[in-house]
Design an enzyme around this catalytic site. Structure first.
Site, PDB file in Angstrom:
ATOM      1  N   LYS A  41      -8.350  17.449  17.277  1.00  0.00           N
ATOM      2  CA  LYS A  41      -7.892  16.812  16.047  1.00  0.00           C
ATOM      3  C   LYS A  41      -8.176  17.802  14.945  1.00  0.00           C
ATOM      4  CE  LYS A  41      -7.411  13.131  14.490  1.00  0.00           C
ATOM      5  NZ  LYS A  41      -6.070  12.675  14.653  1.00  0.00           N
TER       6      LYS A  41
ATOM      7  N   TYR B 287       0.856  -1.186   0.000  1.00  0.00           N
ATOM      8  CA  TYR B 287       0.000   0.000   0.000  1.00  0.00           C
ATOM      9  C   TYR B 287       0.891   1.235   0.000  1.00  0.00           C
ATOM     10  CZ  TYR B 287      -3.376   3.098   2.554  1.00  0.00           C
ATOM     11  OH  TYR B 287      -4.205   4.091   2.997  1.00  0.00           O
TER      12      TYR B 287
ATOM     13  N   TYR C 294      -9.475  -4.296   9.510  1.00  0.00           N
ATOM     14  CA  TYR C 294      -8.163  -3.706   9.786  1.00  0.00           C
ATOM     15  C   TYR C 294      -8.251  -2.487  10.688  1.00  0.00           C
ATOM     16  CZ  TYR C 294      -3.550  -1.747   9.198  1.00  0.00           C
ATOM     17  OH  TYR C 294      -2.303  -1.247   9.459  1.00  0.00           O
ATOM     18  N   HIS C 295      -9.073  -1.535  10.288  1.00  0.00           N
ATOM     19  CA  HIS C 295      -9.109  -0.256  11.002  1.00  0.00           C
ATOM     20  C   HIS C 295      -9.708  -0.389  12.387  1.00  0.00           C
ATOM     21  CE1 HIS C 295      -9.393   0.032   6.656  1.00  0.00           C
ATOM     22  NE2 HIS C 295      -8.474   0.958   6.783  1.00  0.00           N
TER      23      HIS C 295
ATOM     24  N   HIS D 239      -8.810   9.595  12.225  1.00  0.00           N
ATOM     25  CA  HIS D 239      -8.422   8.584  13.215  1.00  0.00           C
ATOM     26  C   HIS D 239      -8.468   9.217  14.589  1.00  0.00           C
ATOM     27  CE1 HIS D 239      -6.524   6.831   9.600  1.00  0.00           C
ATOM     28  NE2 HIS D 239      -6.840   5.698  10.182  1.00  0.00           N
TER      29      HIS D 239
ATOM     30  N   ASP E  93      -7.867  14.288   9.033  1.00  0.00           N
ATOM     31  CA  ASP E  93      -7.567  12.954   9.525  1.00  0.00           C
ATOM     32  C   ASP E  93      -8.622  12.538  10.550  1.00  0.00           C
ATOM     33  OD1 ASP E  93      -6.395  10.614  10.418  1.00  0.00           O
ATOM     34  OD2 ASP E  93      -5.164  11.683  11.879  1.00  0.00           O
TER      35      ASP E  93
END
Ligand SMILES: Nc1nc2c(ncn2[C@@H]2O[C@H](COP(=O)(O)OP(=O)(O)OP(=O)(O)O)[C@@H](O)[C@H]2O)c(=O)[nH]1
Ligand SMILES: [Mg+2]
Lengths: 706, 373
Positions: free
Chosen positions: A588, A79, A233-234, A594, A592
């Site tokens: 944040k 990736y 995954y996340h 996350h 992004d």
């Protein structure tokens, strides 16, 4: 359980060898709540919750193909995406020369959120964490000299999935590759975005319609393309344990099936093109068991929808070694971690694999670190002989028993989701998010109190500092370049045509028809990703997340080794002097999404006795400063993962200055290359905390700064 | 008590005491005479060594009995007030911090600030309560934006519960009020509730006064529907709204007995999608119940409405009711009387807390006496 005489003998012997004479004390309770015993025997595999079977045949526990790696090893798929299309193109070509077999595109945050590079909200996001794609022109550059009819391309795109996939298909056709020849995968997994990654654009309902549009289109017109990559995954990255990752991902899959069926598709038309994506962390056997359990459970789930084709029942997956297991401290250890994780993925029977570069906890990979990551896979595949046997661990007492445990535990979680009416409903109620955040806070507490070892971080710390060369990107430069390219595009296209296509998109969005279909034509006529998104947004609206936070979990899980008392003492002093608790705003900024780190900090610090304000996601520096001033906080904690700090933190500090509010201190935490520390300190940042920081120690330091 | 008195009472010499806290005797005598103010850390030490009998106040307040501010403090507060009148948000923020502070000399400062603030009866103070997740913040976001579009300035005070173990709290209200939180005609201040420290009512009332001074027309007070919080909010607002879920009766709602009786307006929120029907049913149920409850209000019958904060349906009716309510109550003077009574109550409850503090200190004095005798 029936105990043989031999087993009793062993038990007695073992108890004798143990100092505490109690075997049960040596049982290990995994984060999933599974009890792992020191020894497994044939007794443990007598009543399994899953069927083992044979590879290539239902229920596919042993693998989706009959021959697995004995015929062809897994696909090495790295990736990557760097700043501009030209840079990424160079990187891809380099990889292809060196054993990479499939491309995997990472997009920058602006693209993910459907903003063109000239949008004012994405000042710090263009070219960060991936490649900026504003239009088909950028796509053309990205794949220049790479024949798309021969190369499988995987794209990590969820939010702006329609315009990006449309530009890809259109670019393929301009290259002379018709859509039915395209191979690869589009992630297109919006549910997990609402759950953990927050890279969504539209509200859940229209988002699910988009997913169905894509499944419909690809199943009819792109037979070799995977319409979705249902991703756990996340979730693991956000702190989920393996059972949660598995259960919630399968539940997501079920939801996608339902919405495709509602669209009027036949299960066999699309189910064989659904693919999965796991994170592989350091719990070696658990990961292998998870992958096997997943295949078994998926086949059971799909069976409920009565497919005729066995292929509909087979789970195919991509894997990536865990990003959160990478540490900034003692970073070369990451090579070893990645190797072990890669091995688990392979033993678990993955179809393709990305191995992380060891410096990814710090920055984007360099050529050197990317090469080691690739070689890790090549060594596994060509030097070890692992490929010669299918599902080599099948029949192991421990592994099969573990697989069975995972099946049992995940079914409980899936049942919980089913009971509230499926994943969309559960997400609206915030159930999975809450559970994952709980796991994440518990994990942090275990690491902070050294119950879980991380070599080089909370134990066996290196005495000398290592210098690691890292790649940094001049994000401003990239932005300028993209903006000038956008200008050119807008000057050289037929703007009336563009307008009429954007109108068409609006019509399709508010009525029937396929959004991907109309956007392919729009891309060909040079509509940009941002314009197409805006057209849909005018119908769907942009989704705002209501942030929920948990509290008490970290506080309960932390072992008091004196630090808690120390913090309390410091806080007492602080309150006596200031008349209130230290108050911190956790922000944040940028695109992004996350928020694992931010959430974790918020919940842990409040458990430790701070008053913590949380800012909304995607804040601008100006908005963050205003919030800090209005709430009169002592300190702003900037959580950053995506290299935006170099642009955003200076802007934030500037805003504070502008408002005469320099009394508010600024600290930063997250993925920040050590080379940037001096830069931040010079700006006036009071303290920088890297990944793997012990939160209690950080709390003490912060109180002292204030 | 003053340090001078403490030393005299306990027969401690200046020299001994200065050695104990590690400063020169000269510095100590300056502190005692009031020529200089000790640093925070020194105050702290003194505070502890004297078993908390001598505290920061005793240095900041020039005379032990009359509570007078120093010049420096006065200038500081005057400055805050001047900017407050201009509507500067930073000073507003600082003013609320002073009000919320647990330090005595901060309280003196905030008392002085409040003495400069004139009452403003053109504002509307709206209390909002309901169980967690009922949609209070979302309601305020949508409703508040609507009011801003009408040209009003809107402010929000939000009180969150503190975690019991360590007392820190998470204040996430702004994430649910995204549009308001970036609007220049809005001000949102979530406050950590300070558990047993008490005085929430007084502090919130005082903060309301500051918001009004800064030009805000509408003041929302959002509280969690737990414990005492909602009843105390009732005592600070002009109109008290209770939000309900579309879920049937009280037990299902999980709300406390008595709250419904206090409501001036009951709103069944989330009346959208497949909850719409249930919302209407719930509304009907409460309307019926309302008829049964003997109405203790002479002037206006409480209303039950439905709304969707997300789809912004039914908000118009809420605003109409509030306007009607306020108008009626002004006409029959109850609006003004209630505000007056609330002020008196707040002062009393504040005195109560102060009294408790005082008695606690007194107990220690007594102990000191006993040891001496
Ligand atoms: N369907 C629907 N959902 C709503 C509505 N209002 C709020 N919600 C949702 O309900 C959840 C809770 O909303 P909040 O506004 O945070 O509720 P709250 O009462 O302020 O919660 P606390 O501050 O935690 O007590 C959020 O997920 C909102 O999106 C509504 O009118 N309709
Ligand atoms: Mg709220």
């Amino acid at each position: 359980m029936e105990k043989t005489k031999d087993f009793v003998d062993w038990q007695n012997l073992a108890n004798k060898e143990l100092k505490d004479k109690d075997l049960r004390k040596h049982y290990w309770e995994t984060p999933e709540g599974i009890i792992v015993k020191p020894l497994y025997t044939e007794e443990d595999v007598k009543n399994l919750n899953h069927k083992i079977g044979l590879p290539g045949l239902p229920p596919f526990t042993r693998g989706p193909r009959a021959t697995m790696y004995t015929n062809r090893p897994w696909t090495i798929r790295q990736y990557a995406g760097f700043s501009t299309a030209e840079e990424s193109n160079k990187f891809y070509k380099e990889g292809l020369k060196n054993g990479v077999m499939g491309l995997s595109v990472a997009f920058d945050l602006a693209t993910h959120r459907g903003y063109d590079s000239d949008h004012p909200r994405v000042l710090a996001d263009v070219g960060n964490a991936g490649v900026a794609i504003d239009s088909i022109e950028d796509m053309n550059l990205l794949f220049e000299g790479i024949p798309l009819d021969q190369m499988s391309v995987s794209m990590t795109m969820n939010g702006a999935v329609i315009p990006v996939l449309a530009s890809f298909i259109a670019s393929g056709e301009e290259q002379g590759c018709s859509r039915e020849k395209l191979t690869g995968t589009i992630q297109n997994d919006i549910l997990k975005e609402f759950m953990v990654r927050n890279t969504f654009i539209f509200p859940p309902k229209p988002s699910m319609r988009i997913v169905a549009d894509i499944i419909e289109f690809t199943s009819k017109q792109m037979p070799r393309f995977n319409s979705i990559s249902i991703s756990g995954y996340h979730m693991q990255e956000a702190g989920a344990n393996q059972v949660q990752e598995l259960a919630y991902t399968l539940a997501d899959g079920k939801e996608y099936i339902k919405s495709a069926l509602e669209r009027g598709l036949n299960i066999d038309e699309f189910a064989p093109r659904l693919s999965f994506f796991w994170s592989i962390g350091m719990n070696f056997f658990m990961e292998i068991a998870k992958m096997r359990a997943a295949r078994f459970m998926w086949s059971e789930i799909v069976k409920e929808f009565n497919p005729k084709n066995n292929k509909s029942l087979a789970l195919r997956t991509h894997c990536q070694t865990s990003g959160v297991s990478l540490m900034e401290q003692d970073a070369y250890n990451n090579i070893v971690r990645t190797t072990i994780e890669a091995m688990a993925a392979v033993m678990g029977g993955t179809q393709s694999l990305h191995t992380n570069s060891f410096d990814e906890a710090l920055a984007l990979p360099t050529n050197f670190s990317a090469r080691i990551a690739r070689n890790t896979q090549l060594i596994l595949s060509e030097e070890t002989g692992i490929c010669n046997v299918i599902d080599p661990l099948a029949g192991s007492y421990y592994l099969e028993s573990l697989t069975s445990n995972i099946v049992e535990e995940s079914k409980k979680l899936i049942k919980e989701i089913d009971e509230v009416g499926g994943m969309v409903k559960a997400i609206e109620m915030g159930i999975p998010k809450m559970r994952i955040e709980e796991s994440s806070a518990k994990k942090q507490a275990r690491v902070d109190s050294k119950e879980e070892t991380i070599v080089g971080v909370n134990k066996y710390k290196p005495t000398e500092k290592q210098e690691i060369n890292i790649l940094s990107i001049d994000n401003d430069e990239v932005r300028k370049k993209q903006i000038s390219r956008l200008k050119d595009l807008k000057q050289n296209r037929d703007n009336n045509l563009v307008k009429s296509y954007l109108e068409k998109i609006k019509n399709v969005a508010s009525g029937a028809g396929n959004l991907l279909e109309v956007c392919i034509e729009a891309s060909k006529n040079r509509c940009t990703v941002g314009e197409m998104t805006l057209a849909m947004e005018s119908v769907f609206g942009r989704h705002n997340l209501s942030t929920k936070t948990i509290s008490g979990v970290y506080g309960k899980a932390i072992k008091n080794d004196g630090k808690v008392d120390l913090i309390e003492k410091e806080l007492d002093k602080f309150i006596k002097e200031n008349g209130r608790r230290p108050r911190m705003l956790v922000v944040k900024m940028g695109q992004d999404g996350h928020d694992r780190g931010a959430k974790l900090i918020a919940t842990a610090f409040s458990d430790l006795g701070f008053d913590v304000d949380i800012g909304p996601l995607f804040q601008t520096p100006e908005e963050a400063a205003v919030q800090a001033i209005e709430n009169d906080v002592h300190v702003i904690g900037v959580s950053t993962l995506a290299a935006g700090h170099k642009t955003l933190v200076p802007l934030l500090i500037n805003e504070l200055k502008k408002n005469d509010a320099e009394y508010i201190k600024v600290i930063c935490g997250g993925v920040i290359p050590p080379d940037d520390y001096p830069f931040l300190n010079d700006l006036g940042v009071a303290k920088v905390f890297g990944p793997g920081t012990n939160i209690q120690e950080a709390a003490i330091e912060i109180v002292k700064i204030l | 008590m003053k340090l001078k008195e403490y030393l005299k009472f306990n027969n401690i010499s200046n020299k001994d005491f200065s050695e104990k806290i590690g400063i020169s005797a000269v510095s100590l005598s300056r502190y005692i005479s009031g020529d200089r103010l000790p640093e925070k850390s020194i105050i702290n030490k003194i505070h502890h060594i004297t078993d908390k009998l001598v505290s920061a106040n005793d240095f900041y307040i020039e005379d032990g009995d009359s509570q007078i501010l120093s010049k420096v403090q006065k200038t500081k507060v005057d400055d805050i007030h001047k900017k407050l009148v201009k509507g500067e948000k930073k000073s507003l923020a600082k003013a609320i911090t002073l009000i919320e502070s647990s330090l005595g000399f901060h309280q003196l400062e905030s008392d002085y600030l409040l003495s400069k603030i004139k009452a403003n009866n053109n504002t509307i103070r709206i209390g909002i309560t309901g169980v967690p997740g009922v949609g209070k913040s979302t309601f305020i976001e949508s409703f508040g934006m609507r009011l801003i579009n009408l040209g009003l300035k809107v402010s929000v005070l939000a009180v969150d519960p503190s975690s019991k173990t360590t007392g820190g709290s998470i204040l996430g209200d702004k994430t649910r009020m995204m549009r308001l939180s970036v609007n220049k005609n809005a001000f949102i201040r979530p406050s950590p509730s300070q558990g047993h420290l008490g005085g929430v009512a007084k502090k919130t009332s005082d903060s309301i006064l500051c918001l009004e001074q800064a030009g805000f027309d509408i003041i929302f007070v959002e509280t969690m529907g737990v414990g005492q919080a909602e009843t105390s909010v009732y005592d600070m607002v002009d109109i008290f709204l209770v939000l309900l879920l579309p879920a049937g009766g009280d037990e299902l709602q999980g709300i406390k007995k008595g709250i419904i009786e206090m409501a001036d307006l009951i709103i069944v929120n989330k009346a959208d999608g497949n909850l719409k029907k249930l919302a209407n049913l719930t509304m009907q149920e409460y309307k019926n119940a309302q008829n049964l409850i003997s109405n203790n209000r002479k002037d206006i019958t409480p209303e039950v409405l439905t709304c969707s904060s997300i789809e912004e349906i039914g908000l118009e009716d809420v605003w109409s009711f509030i306007k009607k309510f306020v108008k009626r109550r002004k006409k029959n003077n109850l609006f003004y009387e209630t505000r007056k009574n609330q002020k008196v109550n707040a002062i009393w409850s504040n005195l109560n807390t102060k009294m408790e503090d005082y008695l606690n200190n007194e107990k220690k004095l007594l102990k000191m006496w006993k040891m001496k005798i």
